[in-house]
Design a protein around this motif. Structure first.
Motif, PDB file in Angstrom:
ATOM      1  N   ASP A  14       0.643  27.534  -1.805  1.00  0.00           N
ATOM      2  CA  ASP A  14      -0.471  26.389  -1.927  1.00  0.00           C
ATOM      3  C   ASP A  14       0.167  25.070  -2.355  1.00  0.00           C
ATOM      4  O   ASP A  14       0.264  24.808  -3.585  1.00  0.00           O
ATOM      5  N   HIS A  15       0.395  24.330  -1.306  1.00  0.00           N
ATOM      6  CA  HIS A  15       0.808  23.021  -1.548  1.00  0.00           C
ATOM      7  C   HIS A  15      -0.295  22.063  -1.969  1.00  0.00           C
ATOM      8  O   HIS A  15      -1.023  21.105  -0.964  1.00  0.00           O
ATOM      9  N   LEU A  16      -1.008  21.989  -3.165  1.00  0.00           N
ATOM     10  CA  LEU A  16      -2.313  21.101  -3.395  1.00  0.00           C
ATOM     11  C   LEU A  16      -1.965  20.022  -4.009  1.00  0.00           C
ATOM     12  O   LEU A  16      -0.846  19.830  -4.711  1.00  0.00           O
ATOM     13  N   ASN A  17      -2.626  18.996  -3.634  1.00  0.00           N
ATOM     14  CA  ASN A  17      -2.567  17.708  -4.422  1.00  0.00           C
ATOM     15  C   ASN A  17      -2.946  17.597  -5.998  1.00  0.00           C
ATOM     16  O   ASN A  17      -4.129  18.398  -6.318  1.00  0.00           O
ATOM     17  N   ALA A  18      -2.061  17.139  -6.807  1.00  0.00           N
ATOM     18  CA  ALA A  18      -2.681  16.911  -8.260  1.00  0.00           C
ATOM     19  C   ALA A  18      -2.216  15.856  -8.731  1.00  0.00           C
ATOM     20  O   ALA A  18      -1.531  14.827  -8.367  1.00  0.00           O
ATOM     21  N   LEU A  19      -3.031  15.186  -9.632  1.00  0.00           N
ATOM     22  CA  LEU A  19      -2.767  14.271 -10.592  1.00  0.00           C
ATOM     23  C   LEU A  19      -2.718  14.589 -11.871  1.00  0.00           C
ATOM     24  O   LEU A  19      -3.235  15.474 -12.544  1.00  0.00           O
ATOM     25  N   THR A  20      -1.715  13.846 -12.768  1.00  0.00           N
ATOM     26  CA  THR A  20      -1.904  13.865 -14.213  1.00  0.00           C
ATOM     27  C   THR A  20      -2.186  12.600 -14.985  1.00  0.00           C
ATOM     28  O   THR A  20      -1.971  11.634 -14.487  1.00  0.00           O
ATOM     29  N   VAL A  21      -2.916  13.105 -16.032  1.00  0.00           N
ATOM     30  CA  VAL A  21      -3.334  11.934 -16.942  1.00  0.00           C
ATOM     31  C   VAL A  21      -3.288  12.360 -18.216  1.00  0.00           C
ATOM     32  O   VAL A  21      -3.218  13.447 -18.735  1.00  0.00           O
ATOM     33  N   ASN A  22      -3.304  11.180 -19.140  1.00  0.00           N
ATOM     34  CA  ASN A  22      -3.045  11.286 -20.544  1.00  0.00           C
ATOM     35  C   ASN A  22      -4.473  11.096 -21.198  1.00  0.00           C
ATOM     36  O   ASN A  22      -5.163  10.152 -20.921  1.00  0.00           O
ATOM     37  N   GLY A  23      -4.880  11.997 -22.230  1.00  0.00           N
ATOM     38  CA  GLY A  23      -6.216  11.623 -22.819  1.00  0.00           C
ATOM     39  C   GLY A  23      -5.806  11.477 -24.090  1.00  0.00           C
ATOM     40  O   GLY A  23      -5.121  12.247 -24.817  1.00  0.00           O
ATOM     41  N   LYS A  24      -6.484  10.451 -24.880  1.00  0.00           N
ATOM     42  CA  LYS A  24      -6.224  10.388 -26.355  1.00  0.00           C
ATOM     43  C   LYS A  24      -7.726  10.069 -26.863  1.00  0.00           C
ATOM     44  O   LYS A  24      -8.609   9.784 -26.423  1.00  0.00           O
ATOM     45  N   LEU A 147      -9.359  16.445 -30.607  1.00  0.00           N
ATOM     46  CA  LEU A 147      -8.715  17.283 -29.294  1.00  0.00           C
ATOM     47  C   LEU A 147      -9.681  17.461 -28.316  1.00  0.00           C
ATOM     48  O   LEU A 147      -9.594  17.102 -27.181  1.00  0.00           O
ATOM     49  N   THR A 148     -11.086  17.814 -28.644  1.00  0.00           N
ATOM     50  CA  THR A 148     -11.838  17.859 -27.612  1.00  0.00           C
ATOM     51  C   THR A 148     -12.181  16.591 -27.036  1.00  0.00           C
ATOM     52  O   THR A 148     -12.528  16.448 -25.835  1.00  0.00           O
ATOM     53  N   ASP A 149     -12.444  15.516 -27.910  1.00  0.00           N
ATOM     54  CA  ASP A 149     -12.390  14.104 -27.122  1.00  0.00           C
ATOM     55  C   ASP A 149     -11.533  13.498 -26.359  1.00  0.00           C
ATOM     56  O   ASP A 149     -11.677  13.017 -25.422  1.00  0.00           O
ATOM     57  N   ALA A 150     -10.326  14.129 -26.572  1.00  0.00           N
ATOM     58  CA  ALA A 150      -9.115  13.783 -25.966  1.00  0.00           C
ATOM     59  C   ALA A 150      -9.130  14.234 -24.624  1.00  0.00           C
ATOM     60  O   ALA A 150      -8.681  13.634 -23.573  1.00  0.00           O
ATOM     61  N   LEU A 151      -9.394  15.546 -24.429  1.00  0.00           N
ATOM     62  CA  LEU A 151      -9.350  16.341 -22.963  1.00  0.00           C
ATOM     63  C   LEU A 151     -10.735  15.561 -22.204  1.00  0.00           C
ATOM     64  O   LEU A 151     -10.541  15.321 -21.002  1.00  0.00           O
ATOM     65  N   LEU A 152     -11.777  15.309 -23.110  1.00  0.00           N
ATOM     66  CA  LEU A 152     -12.925  14.678 -22.219  1.00  0.00           C
ATOM     67  C   LEU A 152     -12.461  13.203 -21.680  1.00  0.00           C
ATOM     68  O   LEU A 152     -12.708  12.852 -20.840  1.00  0.00           O
ATOM     69  N   ASN A 153     -11.700  12.520 -22.459  1.00  0.00           N
ATOM     70  CA  ASN A 153     -10.840  11.346 -22.214  1.00  0.00           C
ATOM     71  C   ASN A 153     -10.159  11.336 -20.963  1.00  0.00           C
ATOM     72  O   ASN A 153     -10.185  10.747 -20.010  1.00  0.00           O
ATOM     73  N   ALA A 154      -9.325  12.616 -20.792  1.00  0.00           N
ATOM     74  CA  ALA A 154      -8.500  13.076 -19.772  1.00  0.00           C
ATOM     75  C   ALA A 154      -9.405  13.016 -18.481  1.00  0.00           C
ATOM     76  O   ALA A 154      -8.966  12.557 -17.350  1.00  0.00           O
ATOM     77  N   GLN A 155     -10.446  13.733 -18.756  1.00  0.00           N
ATOM     78  CA  GLN A 155     -11.246  14.263 -17.471  1.00  0.00           C
ATOM     79  C   GLN A 155     -11.823  12.672 -16.938  1.00  0.00           C
ATOM     80  O   GLN A 155     -12.189  12.778 -15.628  1.00  0.00           O
ATOM     81  N   GLU A 156     -12.217  11.878 -17.660  1.00  0.00           N
ATOM     82  CA  GLU A 156     -12.818  10.586 -17.244  1.00  0.00           C
ATOM     83  C   GLU A 156     -11.675   9.902 -16.609  1.00  0.00           C
ATOM     84  O   GLU A 156     -12.163   9.341 -15.657  1.00  0.00           O
ATOM     85  N   LYS A 157     -10.639   9.696 -17.036  1.00  0.00           N
ATOM     86  CA  LYS A 157      -9.492   9.058 -16.444  1.00  0.00           C
ATOM     87  C   LYS A 157      -9.171   9.749 -14.875  1.00  0.00           C
ATOM     88  O   LYS A 157      -9.015   9.001 -13.960  1.00  0.00           O
ATOM     89  N   ALA A 158      -9.239  10.945 -14.883  1.00  0.00           N
ATOM     90  CA  ALA A 158      -9.032  11.892 -13.548  1.00  0.00           C
ATOM     91  C   ALA A 158     -10.260  11.308 -12.597  1.00  0.00           C
ATOM     92  O   ALA A 158      -9.997  11.229 -11.373  1.00  0.00           O
ATOM     93  N   ALA A 159     -11.373  11.466 -13.238  1.00  0.00           N
ATOM     94  CA  ALA A 159     -12.507  11.127 -12.215  1.00  0.00           C
ATOM     95  C   ALA A 159     -12.534   9.703 -11.922  1.00  0.00           C
ATOM     96  O   ALA A 159     -12.870   9.425 -10.801  1.00  0.00           O
ATOM     97  N   THR A 160     -11.895   8.889 -12.371  1.00  0.00           N
ATOM     98  CA  THR A 160     -11.990   7.391 -12.218  1.00  0.00           C
ATOM     99  C   THR A 160     -11.033   7.290 -11.038  1.00  0.00           C
ATOM    100  O   THR A 160     -10.893   6.582  -9.818  1.00  0.00           O
ATOM    101  N   LEU A 161      -9.553   8.037 -11.170  1.00  0.00           N
ATOM    102  CA  LEU A 161      -8.690   7.901 -10.188  1.00  0.00           C
ATOM    103  C   LEU A 161      -8.957   8.533  -9.177  1.00  0.00           C
ATOM    104  O   LEU A 161      -8.869   7.790  -7.712  1.00  0.00           O
ATOM    105  N   ALA A 162      -9.642   9.686  -9.176  1.00  0.00           N
ATOM    106  CA  ALA A 162     -10.120  10.460  -7.877  1.00  0.00           C
ATOM    107  C   ALA A 162     -11.070   9.602  -7.000  1.00  0.00           C
ATOM    108  O   ALA A 162     -11.091   9.386  -5.970  1.00  0.00           O
ATOM    109  N   GLN A 163     -11.881   8.731  -7.605  1.00  0.00           N
ATOM    110  CA  GLN A 163     -13.061   7.816  -7.239  1.00  0.00           C
ATOM    111  C   GLN A 163     -12.260   6.664  -6.406  1.00  0.00           C
ATOM    112  O   GLN A 163     -12.820   6.429  -5.575  1.00  0.00           O
ATOM    113  N   THR A 164     -11.454   6.269  -7.253  1.00  0.00           N
ATOM    114  CA  THR A 164     -10.701   5.204  -6.694  1.00  0.00           C
ATOM    115  C   THR A 164      -9.980   5.532  -5.335  1.00  0.00           C
ATOM    116  O   THR A 164      -9.740   4.719  -4.189  1.00  0.00           O
ATOM    117  N   MET A 165      -9.214   6.728  -5.425  1.00  0.00           N
ATOM    118  CA  MET A 165      -8.780   7.361  -4.115  1.00  0.00           C
ATOM    119  C   MET A 165      -9.585   7.969  -3.171  1.00  0.00           C
ATOM    120  O   MET A 165      -9.238   8.238  -1.967  1.00  0.00           O
TER     121      MET A 165
END
Length: 219
Positions: A14-24, A147-165
């Motif tokens: 499965d050659h799926l597209n993926a993106l990597t983000v850092n959450g803090k 740690l929980t908040d850092a993961l939520l931060n990563a999800q927000e960044k990923a959503a922003t990138l996906a929306q931009t693309m």
């Protein structure tokens, strides 16, 4: 915004597209524990005299702390050392005595009592103040929140990138790495002599941070 997106082969077929983000995340908490490093230093001509004087001053300090409610379990030896003292002149050394240094760590749960403990120790026999450390008794529970908040931060960044693309995003990451944690403190302490009132020691908030790296699929 910190984010990096790239092509990633998640499964062999499965050659799926993926993106990597850092959450803090960083949270601030008030300390509920304080540790003071207080010491007794003595210098005498013989090691026996230096040890005897140090023991007497140390016992005097401990007894003074007992009088304000500090128990033996709150007072621990941090280090104990004996060193010869030399006088150096014209390339020659002459033994002039011995130094004994006994450092204690005094832990107090009531942060407001820190100034009183500090003054009592120094007036009771101690003659050296080295360090003051503020902390929380259960830092792990605060780190878990960060740690929980850092993961939520990563999800927000990923959503922003996906929306931009303009691509659909799977909000649940398929891979997460806990990258780092940090525990820092800021405090202010001032000592104004052996006054009747306690030395004002004013703790500020402690900062507990967490960071993660997360991988998300998009299509």
């Amino acid at each position: 915004m910190n984010g990096l997106y790239h092509q990633d082969h998640y499964l062999e077929h499965d050659h799926l597209n993926a993106l990597t983000v850092n959450g803090k995340s960083e949270i601030e908490v008030m300390p509920d524990q304080i540790s003071l490093t207080i010491g007794v230093r003595t210098e005498e001509l013989t090691v026996q005299e230096a040890l005897k004087k140090n023991a007497q001053l140390s016992n005097d300090m401990i007894q003074a702390l007992h009088q304000i409610g500090i128990q033996n379990g709150q007072i621990e030896t941090k280090s104990f050392s004996v060193h010869p003292r030399y006088d150096y002149h014209d390339g020659h050394s002459t033994l002039i005595g011995y130094e004994v240094l006994h450092l204690f760590e005094i832990t107090v749960s009531d942060v407001k009592q820190a100034g009183q403990v500090y003054d009592t120790a120094l007036t009771g026999g101690a003659n050296l103040a080295q360090d003051i450390q503020f902390s929380v008794k259960k830092p792990e529970q605060y780190y878990q929140q960060a740690l929980t908040d850092a993961l939520l931060n990563a999800q927000e960044k990923a959503a922003t990138l996906a929306q931009t693309m303009q691509v659909p995003l799977q909000r649940i990451p398929f891979k997460i790495i806990e990258e780092s944690s940090q525990y820092t403190q800021d405090f202010q302490a001032s000592y104004k002599g052996f006054a009747a009132s306690s030395t004002p020691i004013q703790p500020q908030t402690l900062k507990i941070s967490a960071a993660v790296r997360a991988w998300f699929h998009y299509s």
